[in-house]
Design an enzyme around this catalytic site. Sequence first.
Site, PDB file in Angstrom:
ATOM      1  N   SER A 282      15.297  -1.145   3.595  1.00  0.00           N
ATOM      2  CA  SER A 282      16.257  -0.103   3.240  1.00  0.00           C
ATOM      3  C   SER A 282      17.658  -0.673   3.060  1.00  0.00           C
ATOM      4  O   SER A 282      17.958  -1.801   3.474  1.00  0.00           O
ATOM      5  CB  SER A 282      16.277   0.982   4.316  1.00  0.00           C
ATOM      6  OG  SER A 282      14.968   1.470   4.515  1.00  0.00           O
TER       7      SER A 282
HETATM    8  N1  SAM Z   1      12.686   0.172   8.057  1.00  0.00           N
HETATM    9  C1  SAM Z   1      12.093  -0.842   7.232  1.00  0.00           C
HETATM   10  C2  SAM Z   1      12.959  -2.065   7.148  1.00  0.00           C
HETATM   11  O1  SAM Z   1      14.023  -2.091   7.786  1.00  0.00           O
HETATM   12  O2  SAM Z   1      12.547  -3.003   6.472  1.00  0.00           O
HETATM   13  C3  SAM Z   1      11.795  -0.332   5.862  1.00  0.00           C
HETATM   14  C4  SAM Z   1      10.655   0.565   5.861  1.00  0.00           C
HETATM   15  S1  SAM Z   1       9.990   0.873   4.260  1.00  0.00           S
HETATM   16  C5  SAM Z   1      11.230   1.848   3.517  1.00  0.00           C
HETATM   17  C6  SAM Z   1       8.726   2.039   4.733  1.00  0.00           C
HETATM   18  C7  SAM Z   1       7.538   1.391   5.416  1.00  0.00           C
HETATM   19  O3  SAM Z   1       6.688   2.443   5.877  1.00  0.00           O
HETATM   20  C8  SAM Z   1       6.697   0.524   4.486  1.00  0.00           C
HETATM   21  O4  SAM Z   1       6.596  -0.767   5.037  1.00  0.00           O
HETATM   22  C9  SAM Z   1       5.343   1.232   4.462  1.00  0.00           C
HETATM   23  O5  SAM Z   1       4.244   0.367   4.360  1.00  0.00           O
HETATM   24  C10 SAM Z   1       5.354   1.990   5.784  1.00  0.00           C
HETATM   25  N2  SAM Z   1       4.482   3.168   5.853  1.00  0.00           N
HETATM   26  C11 SAM Z   1       4.246   4.120   4.913  1.00  0.00           C
HETATM   27  N3  SAM Z   1       3.395   5.052   5.380  1.00  0.00           N
HETATM   28  C12 SAM Z   1       3.068   4.661   6.646  1.00  0.00           C
HETATM   29  C13 SAM Z   1       2.225   5.216   7.653  1.00  0.00           C
HETATM   30  N4  SAM Z   1       1.554   6.343   7.466  1.00  0.00           N
HETATM   31  N5  SAM Z   1       2.130   4.567   8.837  1.00  0.00           N
HETATM   32  C14 SAM Z   1       2.819   3.398   9.048  1.00  0.00           C
HETATM   33  N6  SAM Z   1       3.638   2.833   8.134  1.00  0.00           N
HETATM   34  C15 SAM Z   1       3.760   3.461   6.952  1.00  0.00           C
END
Ligand code: SAM
Length: 195
Positions: free
Chosen positions: A42
């Site tokens: 993000s």
């Molecule tokens: N906060 C993170 C960072 O600082 O890098 C960025 C997160 S990214 C925007 C969103 C993440 O949520 C992705 O890595 C994705 O694979 C994960 N994600 C999506 N749906 C999910 C779920 N149901 N359970 C766990 N992780 C999930």
Amino acid sequence: MDYQKLERFFRSLDRAFFLDNEMKRYACLDEPLPIGFGQTISQPSLVLEMTRILSPEKDSKVLEIGTGSGFQTALLAKMSGEVYTIERIPELMEKAKTRLEKLNFSNIHYKVGDGSIGWQENAPYDRIMVTAAASVLPDELVSQLAGGGRMVIPVGPPELQELKLVVKNEEGKLDISSIELVRFVELKGPYGWTK
Ligand code: SAM
């Protein structure tokens, strides 16, 4: 929460450390960047703001959904007692875990799986941070939030979401406010947009 400590740590964190080689040169941009598998790290200013809104205390038990690169996890681990973080893509979790261990964090618990249904075994949580866009507020996350707890979660369609702050009082009553419009990748699973 100690805001000065948060800002100091945020400024000291090298975002390039959380990126793959070809993306490191863009680390200083205040933009989301690709981390592989169609996912993003993000925008740093938003990570900082969401951490401020979540407001973890030094003894808080925090659940994070969407470990991604581990950048947000590092801020949460610095500011709270224990962090339980869930990521659905094993390769991303492996890389995030390696990075966070190199930073010597020993208060992070890692799980690969669907975080939209929370992590029941360790509930309740004082704080819940969701970093992917849900279609609705997941019931399991609401029920795993402790009385007096706070949850930050983007809710809305893939194109644009409302960043919500959910505050649960000691009687279990919810107060839900909308902070701003944001754009996150989709939360997969029953409360997401696609499985
Ligand atoms: N906060 C993170 C960072 O600082 O890098 C960025 C997160 S990214 C925007 C969103 C993440 O949520 C992705 O890595 C994705 O694979 C994960 N994600 C999506 N749906 C999910 C779920 N149901 N359970 C766990 N992780 C999930």
